[in-house]
Write a protein that holds these residues in place. Structure first.
Motif, PDB file in Angstrom:
ATOM      1  N   GLU A  16      27.846  64.388 -37.917  1.00  0.00           N
ATOM      2  CA  GLU A  16      27.006  63.626 -36.986  1.00  0.00           C
ATOM      3  C   GLU A  16      25.544  63.667 -37.436  1.00  0.00           C
ATOM      4  O   GLU A  16      24.852  62.658 -37.433  1.00  0.00           O
ATOM      5  N   TYR A  17      25.082  64.837 -37.855  1.00  0.00           N
ATOM      6  CA  TYR A  17      23.694  64.967 -38.320  1.00  0.00           C
ATOM      7  C   TYR A  17      23.461  64.117 -39.571  1.00  0.00           C
ATOM      8  O   TYR A  17      22.387  63.538 -39.738  1.00  0.00           O
ATOM      9  N   LYS A  19      24.664  61.265 -40.212  1.00  0.00           N
ATOM     10  CA  LYS A  19      24.415  59.877 -39.787  1.00  0.00           C
ATOM     11  C   LYS A  19      22.927  59.692 -39.482  1.00  0.00           C
ATOM     12  O   LYS A  19      22.349  58.652 -39.799  1.00  0.00           O
ATOM     13  N   TYR A  20      22.331  60.678 -38.861  1.00  0.00           N
ATOM     14  CA  TYR A  20      20.883  60.662 -38.591  1.00  0.00           C
ATOM     15  C   TYR A  20      20.110  60.657 -39.905  1.00  0.00           C
ATOM     16  O   TYR A  20      19.217  59.829 -40.111  1.00  0.00           O
ATOM     17  N   HIS A  80      22.215  60.568 -33.004  1.00  0.00           N
ATOM     18  CA  HIS A  80      23.052  61.321 -33.946  1.00  0.00           C
ATOM     19  C   HIS A  80      22.456  62.707 -34.207  1.00  0.00           C
ATOM     20  O   HIS A  80      23.189  63.682 -34.330  1.00  0.00           O
TER      21      HIS A  80
END
Length: 97
Positions: A16-17, A19-20, A80
């Motif tokens: 998820e990180y 994606k950021y 994200h």
């Protein structure tokens, strides 16, 4: 007066990180900021450090920093960051030469 954003992240969901992280450069380049440091292996000089990543960003003013941070484009990727990490951040003023 220049300001600095200093952020510490404890990443708990790398996917998820990431994606950021993938969306960050495209959004960031539209603003007046300068990325000074991104480090996942800092040298601890005092105390303890259990965060995963540290970031230091410079902006020409408090207003420009907050414009970036509150922009719709940044908020779209920040979801994200929030899903993949716990963040602590501060905004500090540069020394007035």
């Amino acid at each position: 007066m220049s300001v600095y954003i200093i952020a510490r992240f404890k990443i708990h969901d790398r996917s998820e990180y990431d994606k950021y992280s993938a969306g960050f450069p495209e959004v960031f380049k539209r603003f007046d900021g300068k990325l000074l440091s991104v480090d996942e292996d800092p040298m601890v000089l005092a105390g303890t450090w259990d965060d995963t990543r540290s970031v230091i960003i410079e902006f020409p003013s408090k207003e420009s920093a907050l414009t970036w941070m509150n922009s719709d484009d940044y908020q779209a990727i920040a979801k994200h960051r929030n899903a993949g990490s716990t963040v602590s951040s501060i905004l500090v003023n540069a020394l007035d030469a």
